[in-house]
Design a protein around this motif. Structure first.
Motif, PDB file in Angstrom:
ATOM      1  N   ALA A   1     -45.190 -34.577 102.069  1.00 22.34           N
ATOM      2  CA  ALA A   1     -43.965 -34.156 101.409  1.00 22.34           C
ATOM      3  C   ALA A   1     -43.836 -32.647 101.474  1.00 22.34           C
ATOM      4  CB  ALA A   1     -43.936 -34.638  99.964  1.00 22.34           C
ATOM      5  N   ALA A   2     -42.594 -32.187 101.548  1.00 15.16           N
ATOM      6  CA  ALA A   2     -42.303 -30.752 101.547  1.00 15.16           C
ATOM      7  C   ALA A   2     -41.012 -30.529 100.780  1.00 15.16           C
ATOM      8  CB  ALA A   2     -42.197 -30.211 102.960  1.00 15.16           C
ATOM      9  N   ALA A   3     -40.909 -29.386 100.139  1.00 14.64           N
ATOM     10  CA  ALA A   3     -39.692 -29.006  99.419  1.00 14.64           C
ATOM     11  C   ALA A   3     -39.507 -27.506  99.564  1.00 14.64           C
ATOM     12  CB  ALA A   3     -39.783 -29.413  97.951  1.00 14.64           C
ATOM     13  N   TRP A   4     -38.254 -27.075  99.634  1.00 19.14           N
ATOM     14  CA  TRP A   4     -37.992 -25.651  99.802  1.00 19.14           C
ATOM     15  C   TRP A   4     -36.736 -25.271  99.037  1.00 19.14           C
ATOM     16  CZ3 TRP A   4     -37.830 -29.381 103.501  1.00 19.14           C
ATOM     17  CH2 TRP A   4     -36.574 -29.718 104.016  1.00 19.14           C
ATOM     18  N   VAL A   5     -36.693 -23.996  98.680  1.00 20.34           N
ATOM     19  CA  VAL A   5     -35.548 -23.436  98.003  1.00 20.34           C
ATOM     20  C   VAL A   5     -35.360 -22.014  98.526  1.00 20.34           C
ATOM     21  CG1 VAL A   5     -36.961 -22.655  96.058  1.00 20.34           C
ATOM     22  CG2 VAL A   5     -34.483 -22.926  95.764  1.00 20.34           C
ATOM     23  N   GLY A   6     -34.112 -21.636  98.751  1.00 25.14           N
ATOM     24  CA  GLY A   6     -33.850 -20.317  99.301  1.00 25.14           C
ATOM     25  C   GLY A   6     -32.519 -19.768  98.836  1.00 25.14           C
ATOM     26  N   TYR A   7     -32.321 -18.501  99.125  1.00 22.75           N
ATOM     27  CA  TYR A   7     -31.064 -17.842  98.769  1.00 22.75           C
ATOM     28  C   TYR A   7     -30.679 -16.911  99.918  1.00 22.75           C
ATOM     29  CZ  TYR A   7     -27.463 -15.491  96.048  1.00 22.75           C
ATOM     30  OH  TYR A   7     -26.264 -15.014  95.596  1.00 22.75           O
ATOM     31  N   ARG A   8     -29.424 -17.034 100.377  1.00 18.61           N
ATOM     32  CA  ARG A   8     -28.956 -16.222 101.502  1.00 18.61           C
ATOM     33  C   ARG A   8     -27.877 -15.272 101.016  1.00 18.61           C
ATOM     34  NH1 ARG A   8     -27.439 -18.503 107.493  1.00 18.61           N
ATOM     35  NH2 ARG A   8     -27.118 -16.454 108.499  1.00 18.61           N
TER      36      ARG A   8
END
Length: 690
Positions: free
Chosen positions: A415-422
């Motif tokens: 499992a993998a999860a990601w969060v980002g802001y551009r």
């Protein structure tokens, strides 16, 4: 009677007459000794003469000499071999009636010599071969060819051939024969004979063209140094004028290399200078810093359509010039690039509105673990200065930090999860709303769940006893915040990021076969790659760069990617998208290639994008009627309803020469080529008929 091998201090140093002196040295710096075998051996004290007769065999210094008799004259420092002389060195063979050499003065004579050098299949015969010093030779009544047999298909003969220390052979009263018929006479010839590169004139090219008229291409090759060379061309075109070309190549330290090519002509038909320039260079300053340049410029947008011959060059729509520098750090990569685009499309009158990136500065943070947690941090950032003479221009700063976490909840699941802001910041010029700073930030997130399943199957095949199947099911969710971006300037698609709220499910398969090859290590070959994927867009709004999309339809196209290798000489591949609402194929890219060990080959490629393009390319090479070889290629556009290019070639290959006929048909020109080549000499003419 048989004689045990004895050591000879002087020996026969002739070594195919052309061997450099003192080439073989012993471990202590002295010359390697020779060994002699013969049926009988006699020695005369007067004159210090040794005579060997009957099955004479002399070996040493990488050579072997066989003869009926051999003499060593100690007082004269000379050696001589007579009767059925065969001298072998490094795979080359010299046969002669008699060889005599003075190993003090490094001079000698070969009578009725015939030399054969497998590298290049060179045959050389002469009534007398004379060695006049370390690097000077003369051949009298010599004959040269690369054809096998007593009656070669072609040959050159000359009354005298001199080879000098500079590595050039000059011939007098030379004749070119086809079979036994003399066709061409040359009172004087000069030809480089050293194996190293040599400066000199190249074979001229002549022909005729409907666009250029009668053509003469004179080329000169300049071996500047071991790491540099250049070719200069003088092109005389009766309908266009006289052009000058240069192709310069070089290699530098640490693997740095590059080349510079250019051509310029004053076009008498259009009454202006025309030409192009290309330069490529890679400078490896250190292990962590390098510089690159890729310059491509043309004087006018129609130059390639008038002068280029190859597909992909004469019909290209734009040229790109880039200058870049890259610095590698432990956890970051910093790069800068200047990119200039030259638009060559006919519908664009000039380059004033073409958008340029001068420069782009990128800083990338390589993914790194945060302390001892399963969370990793990475980021991408870039600054671009957009410039053009007419239209909107300005700057954009783009920052994208991302946090990614990995876990194996249970069993084979990953499992993998990601969060980002551009965050994008702009300063634009020439926009209707006025100059000023604008910005927009977008939140993004996602997660994926996958597994890798693998199994090895036993087969009944003795050549492929095992097959390994790997299957990777995956489900992935991506979210990009929906936000109005119409107030931002528009330079490229990164200024209009489409909202995404999509789940994608896919299944990927890999099949690999093990092939046993007896005593050799087994061969592993990929037999099948297959990936099937589809997405569900909750918002119904999306953008696809490959094909048109249907708005407000939640399910995306079904994408199928496959590559099949049923045999090591056969390959099939496809990449298609199926629209479940229209029940049609949105895009199709299919190709098949096959070949055999004899040189037969065939391939076909079909590409289709709905309401955009439909294109077919086919090619084939046939060696079924050897020594006659045929080649065919065709490119057809269904959307333009016409053939883009057809190419036909027919070649006859003899053991030591070949002749080929080729015809190229394009919408704006037709060309016919005739090329005749001699093995070991190269092409002796290229004729463009029209």
């Amino acid at each position: 009677m048989p004689l045990n091998p004895i050591r000879i201090a002087g020996g026969i140093v002739l070594a195919l007459l052309l061997a450099p002196p003192h080439a073989a040295r012993g471990a202590g710096g002295g010359e390697e000794p020779f060994y002699l075998d013969a049926d009988t051996l006699t020695h005369e004290a007067a004159g210090d003469t040794v005579e060997a007769s009957g099955n004479v065999r002399i070996r040493g210094r990488g050579m072997t000499l066989l003869s009926d008799r051999a003499f060593l004259f100690g007082d004269k420092e000379e050696a001589e071999a007579r009767g059925n002389v065969i001298l072998m060195r490094d795979g080359d063979t010299l046969r002669a009636d008699r060889i005599r050499l003075n190993y003090r003065t490094d001079t000698g004579v070969v009578e009725n010599g015939a030399a054969f050098m497998p590298k290049g299949n060179f045959h050389l015969r002469a009534q007398q071969m004379e060695k006049r010093g370390p690097d000077a030779y003369r051949l009298e009544r010599g004959v040269f060819t690369t054809c096998d047999g007593d009656n070669p298909s072609w040959k050159f003969s000359a009354s005298e051939i001199d080879v000098n220390a500079e590595g050039y052979a000059t011939g007098k009263n030379a004749l070119f024969y086809v079979k036994d018929v003399p066709l061409l006479y040359f009172p004087y010839l000069i030809y480089p004979v050293k194996r190293e590169r040599q400066s000199g004139l190249l074979t001229p090219r002549t022909g005729n063209s409907s666009k250029k008229g009668f053509m003469v291409d004179l080329a000169y090759y300049w071996a500047i140094s071991p790491s540099q060379d250049a070719t200069f061309n003088l092109d005389i075109l009766t309908k266009r004028g006289t052009g000058l070309g240069v192709d310069y190549r070089y290699i530098r330290k640490r693997g740095s290399e590059g080349n510079l090519r250019g051509f310029v002509i004053y076009d008498t038909e259009q009454q202006r200078f025309r030409g192009d320039l290309s330069q490529r260079h890679q400078e490896i300053v250190s292990d962590t810093f390098n510089l690159k340049s890729d310059i491509n410029l043309v004087a006018d947008r129609n130059f390639y359509r008038d002068y280029a011959e190859e597909s992909g060059v004469y019909n290209q729509s734009q040229l790109e010039t880039t200058l870049s520098a890259t610095k590698y750090f432990d956890r970051h990569i910093l790069s800068g690039e200047f990119r200039y685009v030259q638009d060559l499309r006919e519908e664009v009158p000039d380059n004033r509105k073409t958008l340029q990136k001068l420069p782009t500065i990128t800083l990338t943070g390589i993914r790194q673990r945060l302390w001892e947690t399963p969370v990793f941090f990475s980021f991408d950032s870039n600054f671009i200065n957009f410039y053009r003479r007419e239209g909107i221009k300005g700057q954009r700063l783009d920052l994208s930090p991302v946090l990614t976490g990995y876990a194996k909840p249970f069993g084979p699941l990953e499992a993998a999860a990601w969060v980002g802001y551009r965050q994008r910041l702009y300063y634009a010029h020439g926009v209707e709303s006025g100059e000023g700073i604008r910005g927009s930030g977008l939140f993004s997130a996602g997660t994926s769940l996958s597994s890798t399943l693998s199994r090895v199957f036993e087969t009944a095949s003795p050549t492929m006893p095992r097959v390994r199947h790997v299957m990777i099911p995956e489900i992935r969710y991506n979210y990009v915040q929906d936000r109005d971006q119409e107030s931002l300037p528009f330079f490229d698609y990164n200024d209009r990021i489409v909202h995404e709220n999509r789940v994608v499910y896919s299944l990927t398969n890999y099949v690999t076969g093990r092939f046993d090859r007896g005593d050799e290590p087994p061969e592993y070959r990929d037999l099948l790659y297959l990936r099937i994927a589809q997405g569900y867009e909750f918002s119904g709004t999306r953008r696809d760069l490959l094909t048109l999309v249907d708005e407000k339809r939640h399910f995306t196209d079904v994408q199928v990617e496959a590559a099949v290798h049923p045999h090591r000489l056969v390959s099939l591949s496809t990449d298609l998208r199926y629209n479940p609402y229209r029940t049609v194929l949105s895009t199709v890219a299919v190709s098949a290639d096959a070949r055999d060990e004899k040189g037969n080959a065939a391939g076909i490629t079909y590409r289709h994008a709905r309401d955009e393009v439909e294109y077919l390319e086919a090619k084939a090479s046939l060696a079924l009627f050897s020594p006659v070889f045929a080649t065919y290629a065709n490119r057809y556009s269904f959307d333009r309803k016409g053939t883009l290019e057809s190419f036909y070639s027919l070649e006859y290959r003899h053991q030591c020469w070949s002749v080929s006929f080729s015809y190229r048909d394009r919408p704006d020109t037709n060309e016919f080529f005739v090329t005749f080549a001699l093995a070991g000499i190269g092409s002796v003419g290229k004729i463009r008929a029209f």
